[in-house]
Design an enzyme around this catalytic site. Sequence first.
Site, PDB file in Angstrom:
ATOM      1  N   THR B 151      15.271  -0.288  -8.914  1.00  0.00           N
ATOM      2  CA  THR B 151      15.166   0.207 -10.286  1.00  0.00           C
ATOM      3  C   THR B 151      13.874  -0.371 -10.858  1.00  0.00           C
ATOM      4  O   THR B 151      12.806   0.180 -10.643  1.00  0.00           O
ATOM      5  CB  THR B 151      16.411  -0.193 -11.089  1.00  0.00           C
ATOM      6  OG1 THR B 151      16.595  -1.592 -10.996  1.00  0.00           O
ATOM      7  CG2 THR B 151      17.632   0.529 -10.567  1.00  0.00           C
ATOM      8  N   LYS B 178      19.434  -4.900  -4.566  1.00  0.00           N
ATOM      9  CA  LYS B 178      18.553  -4.579  -5.694  1.00  0.00           C
ATOM     10  C   LYS B 178      18.912  -5.497  -6.871  1.00  0.00           C
ATOM     11  O   LYS B 178      20.031  -5.985  -6.991  1.00  0.00           O
ATOM     12  CB  LYS B 178      18.655  -3.118  -6.125  1.00  0.00           C
ATOM     13  CG  LYS B 178      19.965  -2.642  -6.639  1.00  0.00           C
ATOM     14  CD  LYS B 178      20.254  -2.781  -8.124  1.00  0.00           C
ATOM     15  CE  LYS B 178      19.093  -2.594  -9.053  1.00  0.00           C
ATOM     16  NZ  LYS B 178      19.543  -2.880 -10.468  1.00  0.00           N
ATOM     17  N   THR B 189      22.545  -5.132 -13.209  1.00  0.00           N
ATOM     18  CA  THR B 189      23.302  -5.323 -11.984  1.00  0.00           C
ATOM     19  C   THR B 189      22.564  -5.766 -10.735  1.00  0.00           C
ATOM     20  O   THR B 189      21.417  -5.414 -10.514  1.00  0.00           O
ATOM     21  CB  THR B 189      24.015  -4.011 -11.602  1.00  0.00           C
ATOM     22  OG1 THR B 189      24.901  -3.706 -12.616  1.00  0.00           O
ATOM     23  CG2 THR B 189      24.717  -4.100 -10.293  1.00  0.00           C
ATOM     24  N   GLU B 268      12.081 -10.062 -13.252  1.00  0.00           N
ATOM     25  CA  GLU B 268      11.025  -9.586 -14.148  1.00  0.00           C
ATOM     26  C   GLU B 268      10.709 -10.567 -15.254  1.00  0.00           C
ATOM     27  O   GLU B 268      11.583 -11.187 -15.826  1.00  0.00           O
ATOM     28  CB  GLU B 268      11.476  -8.312 -14.831  1.00  0.00           C
ATOM     29  CG  GLU B 268      11.474  -7.143 -13.912  1.00  0.00           C
ATOM     30  CD  GLU B 268      12.485  -6.166 -14.380  1.00  0.00           C
ATOM     31  OE1 GLU B 268      12.492  -5.896 -15.577  1.00  0.00           O
ATOM     32  OE2 GLU B 268      13.265  -5.712 -13.538  1.00  0.00           O
ATOM     33  N   ASN B 390      13.270  -6.341 -21.936  1.00  0.00           N
ATOM     34  CA  ASN B 390      14.660  -6.187 -22.346  1.00  0.00           C
ATOM     35  C   ASN B 390      14.876  -5.889 -23.822  1.00  0.00           C
ATOM     36  O   ASN B 390      16.010  -5.837 -24.279  1.00  0.00           O
ATOM     37  CB  ASN B 390      15.448  -7.435 -21.947  1.00  0.00           C
ATOM     38  CG  ASN B 390      15.617  -7.522 -20.442  1.00  0.00           C
ATOM     39  OD1 ASN B 390      16.355  -6.727 -19.865  1.00  0.00           O
ATOM     40  ND2 ASN B 390      14.928  -8.445 -19.807  1.00  0.00           N
TER      41      ASN B 390
END
Lengths: 394, 394
Positions: B151, B178, B189, B268, B390
């Site tokens: 993702t 992932k 997730t 990230e 986020n």
Amino acid sequence: MSVTAAGGFVAAGGAVGIKPGGAADLAVVATADGRAVPAAGVFTDNLAAAAAVRVSQAHLGATGGRAAAVVLSSGNANAATGRAGQDAVEALCRCVAGEMGTAPEEVLACQTGLIGVPFPIDAVVPRVPAVVAARAAGEAAGVAAASAIMTTDTVRKEAVARATGIGGARCTVGGMAKGAAMLAPNMATMLAVLTTDAAADPATLQRVLAAAVGPSFNAMTVDGCTSTNDTVLLLASGAAGPIPEAVLAGAVGEVCASLSEQMAADAEGATKLVHIRVTGAASDGEAHRAARKVADSLLVKCSLNGEDPYWGRVVSELGSAGVAFDLDRVTVRYGGVAVCARGVAAVHDAVAVAAHMKGRTIELACDLGMGDGNGAVTTTDLGHGYLDENRTTS
Amino acid sequence: MSVTAAGGFVAAGGAVGIKPGGAADLAVVATADGRAVPAAGVFTDNLAAAAAVRVSQAHLGATGGRAAAVVLSSGNANAATGRAGQDAVEALCRCVAGEMGTAPEEVLACQTGLIGVPFPIDAVVPRVPAVVAARAAGEAAGVAAASAIMTTDTVRKEAVARATGIGGARCTVGGMAKGAAMLAPNMATMLAVLTTDAAADPATLQRVLAAAVGPSFNAMTVDGCTSTNDTVLLLASGAAGPIPEAVLAGAVGEVCASLSEQMAADAEGATKLVHIRVTGAASDGEAHRAARKVADSLLVKCSLNGEDPYWGRVVSELGSAGVAFDLDRVTVRYGGVAVCARGVAAVHDAVAVAAHMKGRTIELACDLGMGDGNGAVTTTDLGHGYLDENRTTS
């Protein structure tokens, strides 16, 4: 007026050389006549509690809950400083007591600042008596004290409440505070000192204070960190005579609520003040735990900063809060508008929600549909300012 | 090679229209012959668990721990989507089963993406068979599958381990994954699928997988959030014959450790990979809890981002972790250099510590001096990038 609003109390603030550059870093709140009066305290439950916390607890124990003064210093937490740190606090208390003519055990202490840095007691002690000697009644003295405990706070935090009992008995409760959880970079901790002219015994004060701290200071979380130095103290001069406990409790609760709200509103790096309310939990305790889980969520805080009503993160936190939970019964509201009902997306007025998210204060309400438990927590968003403030201590 | 490294497995990846723009968003891992083989799963304990989690658990229950395929999709978490969400997963499983000629209960499902958004099953179903039909053995197929579940990941996460038993029995374990905790903005997730050619019954697989997840995926925390969709699956084709459980456990553990480390390294917005080790706790459980408390601390994460070895925040977190604690016994080390010993600042080589803090990987070790309990958690710092990623889902 804050800690000097209630009859029988004096205060002072000044500089003793803990902070660089001669900034005010010491405050004293004392009884006007120097005699010890009933006192109560609520302290951090961090097992790495700072020296001042340990000394204040010991002093309250030794006196059976009485104190003549509180000395507060900022610029050094004096935590993780070992035996030397403890000795430094005792020396500070002796110094204040000597100037006031009271016993050292009748002096309580609060400190805030960096953890793990030796406290410069030898440099500080010679300068303490002058600050203590300047203590006075009235508004200016209260302001001086409240200013001296500010660290990265941008505004002083003060509050006063007055209450009248059915028979006409009156009391005043005043308070001052600094900080917001372990929010600030160099200066950790939240500290608060409350005074009242009510006549009350130590056990009553302790009961009243503990009850007031629950829905105020303990219902506020900025970063979920429990400081080594958190302290809330309440001293009662008795100048206004006895008052029904419920009336005193109301006024103390009001002052604690105001101070904690002021702290959250001044949280550094924050752009939002967020009230999270959980209803319909299996118990009040579970409601509070669920509200805190949502409030402490990094992802929820990021969404609040981005003004994004992403309720998916909210239900995810509720589902992992360790409380009774059935997704099919959950409702989530922003500003009163349900965005999630019975666990799925609800058709709603997106314009109204977007407008609410843009405001300074966000109301986030979750109903679990499991019982009658209610709880609320005040928090903030997580912004770039918080990171900038907290990246380094230098 | 990852999920196709072990004999007996095929894989595929492709686009079915969940993500916009035709990006790959569906992966399939299946047995080469389409027959169900022993399988095991470890799932999120979030009570708001997504539809795919509930369906996979139900299917494993119905088959007694057997599966012929796993279908994974990205771009929509299909969580908090009610009965319709559950029906969508069942439809997806039926679709895969139909193409393979197996029973729907023999298909497991993993999904990741935004919570609370209805899953577009009607648009997806017609496009699934072509992806499933393209399943193949070999490296390219494994890469296609591992790519389709990415993702906001910047790199594919794959790992392979080979083990040989004393008698010469061999097995291969491959895996793909992932995400990193609930790290990503749109795509929550962490998902992982492991395959092995070892012959093992479902109970053995479950035991081996649960043991491997503890010190790997469950010892990694990026933001402390427990996703609604977290899933780790293990399928065993038996092509290589039986192998001692300890040998299989070693290989499965190795793959889980590698995948979880890859996730943390790709977190990230993070600039540091941080290994937090707690020794000397009263028990292993307490050591793990203390390490996680330090890892999830906003203030500690900020310090790590600022390359500031501010151990005061570390001892403060240890002291509020709810474990047996005596500040006077605590040692804190960065990169092996003690900055705090017996609960107070230790004289140390500040240049060496500063150099260590500047590295990409930081080793933070805490000894509590209370017992023999050990635990470790891998985490990251908190940087501006995390916030930017986020803040909003749009």
